[in-house]
Design a protein around this motif. Structure first.
Motif, short mmCIF file in Angstrom:
data_model
loop_
_atom_site.label_atom_id
_atom_site.label_comp_id
_atom_site.label_asym_id
_atom_site.label_seq_id
_atom_site.Cartn_x
_atom_site.Cartn_y
_atom_site.Cartn_z
N MET A 85 -5.66 0.85 3.64
CA MET A 85 -4.49 1.69 3.36
C MET A 85 -3.38 1.42 4.36
O MET A 85 -2.21 1.32 4.00
N LYS A 86 -3.74 1.26 5.63
CA LYS A 86 -2.74 0.94 6.66
C LYS A 86 -2.07 -0.39 6.36
O LYS A 86 -0.86 -0.55 6.53
N ALA A 87 -2.87 -1.36 5.88
CA ALA A 87 -2.32 -2.68 5.55
C ALA A 87 -1.35 -2.58 4.37
O ALA A 87 -0.35 -3.29 4.33
N LEU A 88 -1.65 -1.70 3.41
CA LEU A 88 -0.73 -1.53 2.29
C LEU A 88 0.64 -1.06 2.77
O LEU A 88 1.67 -1.53 2.31
N ILE A 89 0.63 -0.12 3.73
CA ILE A 89 1.91 0.38 4.27
C ILE A 89 2.55 -0.71 5.12
O ILE A 89 3.73 -1.04 4.97
N LEU A 96 -5.53 8.59 9.02
CA LEU A 96 -4.26 8.28 8.36
C LEU A 96 -3.24 9.41 8.48
O LEU A 96 -2.19 9.38 7.84
N THR A 97 -3.54 10.41 9.30
CA THR A 97 -2.60 11.52 9.48
C THR A 97 -1.24 10.97 9.89
O THR A 97 -1.14 10.13 10.79
N ASP A 98 -0.21 11.40 9.20
CA ASP A 98 1.18 11.03 9.50
C ASP A 98 1.45 9.53 9.33
O ASP A 98 2.44 9.03 9.86
N LEU A 99 0.63 8.83 8.57
CA LEU A 99 0.85 7.39 8.36
C LEU A 99 2.24 7.12 7.78
O LEU A 99 2.99 6.30 8.29
N ASP A 133 -1.38 11.16 0.16
CA ASP A 133 -2.66 11.70 -0.34
C ASP A 133 -3.81 11.33 0.59
O ASP A 133 -4.68 12.15 0.88
N ALA A 134 -3.80 10.09 1.05
CA ALA A 134 -4.87 9.61 1.94
C ALA A 134 -4.88 10.38 3.25
O ALA A 134 -5.95 10.67 3.80
N ALA A 135 -3.70 10.73 3.75
CA ALA A 135 -3.61 11.45 5.02
C ALA A 135 -4.27 12.82 4.95
O ALA A 135 -4.75 13.35 5.96
#
Length: 202
Positions: free
Chosen positions: A59-63, A129-132, A121-123
């Motif tokens: 998910m981080k990589a998607l952002i 992923l809080t505050d991603l 949603d993931a956060a």
């Protein structure tokens, strides 16, 4: 041979990212497992973990990668990432430049919107992923602040907050335009958004 292996690795990684995004959109982040993503990508859980330590890392990589790629954001030692065209647009500060930048950005909304929605949603379900998304938005706010600083416009204490207001408007409109009935056309909406940015940033 080494080049072929590298190309295959890049393709597998890309497939995992794309499969994850499609599953997150269809099932939601919480309901999508690593096995689901690996299967959709035509590979295995072991292969998934060779590329991403966890679902949250994907998910981080998607952002960090896909969202930044769409918006032409590049790595920045000061802010994490930067969009040089946004900095330049704000520094120029003409209504024409601001309107053109917002129109280009709006063309990307169909690609941007699902990634941001999934990130939020993931956060909710994943503490990692809080505050991603909000951290990513902070990087865009920093671009606006940098543009205002370059132009010498406003007092230093005003620049960041004006960036906050501008990005809050843009984010809200981008996330809700497809499901809101605001009684105006897309062109009218972009004209209003541009006028608001011009008032805030010039």
């Amino acid at each position: 041979m080494a080049n072929l292996r590298e190309a295959q690795k890049r393709m597998t990684r890309r497939l995992l990212l794309e499969s994850g995004l499609e599953l997150f959109k269809a099932k939601g982040y919480a309901a999508t497992t690593v096995d689901d993503i690996a299967t959709a990508a035509g590979t295995t859980r072991v292969t998934f973990y060779a590329y991403f330590p966890s679902r949250s890392d994907l998910m981080k990589a998607l952002i960090d990668e896909q969202l930044n790629e769409v918006l032409q954001r590049v790595r920045s030692p000061e802010h994490g990432s930067t969009a040089r065209d946004l900095v330049a647009t704000v520094a120029e500060g003409t209504p024409e430049a601001i309107t053109a930048w917002l129109r280009r950005t709006a063309d990307s909304w169909p690609t941007i919107r699902p990634i941001i929605r999934i990130g939020r949603d993931a956060a909710v379900v994943d503490p990692e992923l809080t505050d991603l998304v909000e951290r990513w938005l902070e990087e865009a706010i920093s671009d606006i602040e940098d543009g205002l600083t370059t132009a010498g416009r406003f007092e230093p204490h005003q620049r960041r907050f004006r960036g906050v207001l501008a990005m809050a408007e843009l984010d809200f409109v981008a996330q809700n335009w497809d499901r809101a009935d605001w009684k105006l056309t897309r062109d009218q909406m972009l004209d209003e958004l541009s006028a608001s940015w011009v008032r805030l940033l010039t």
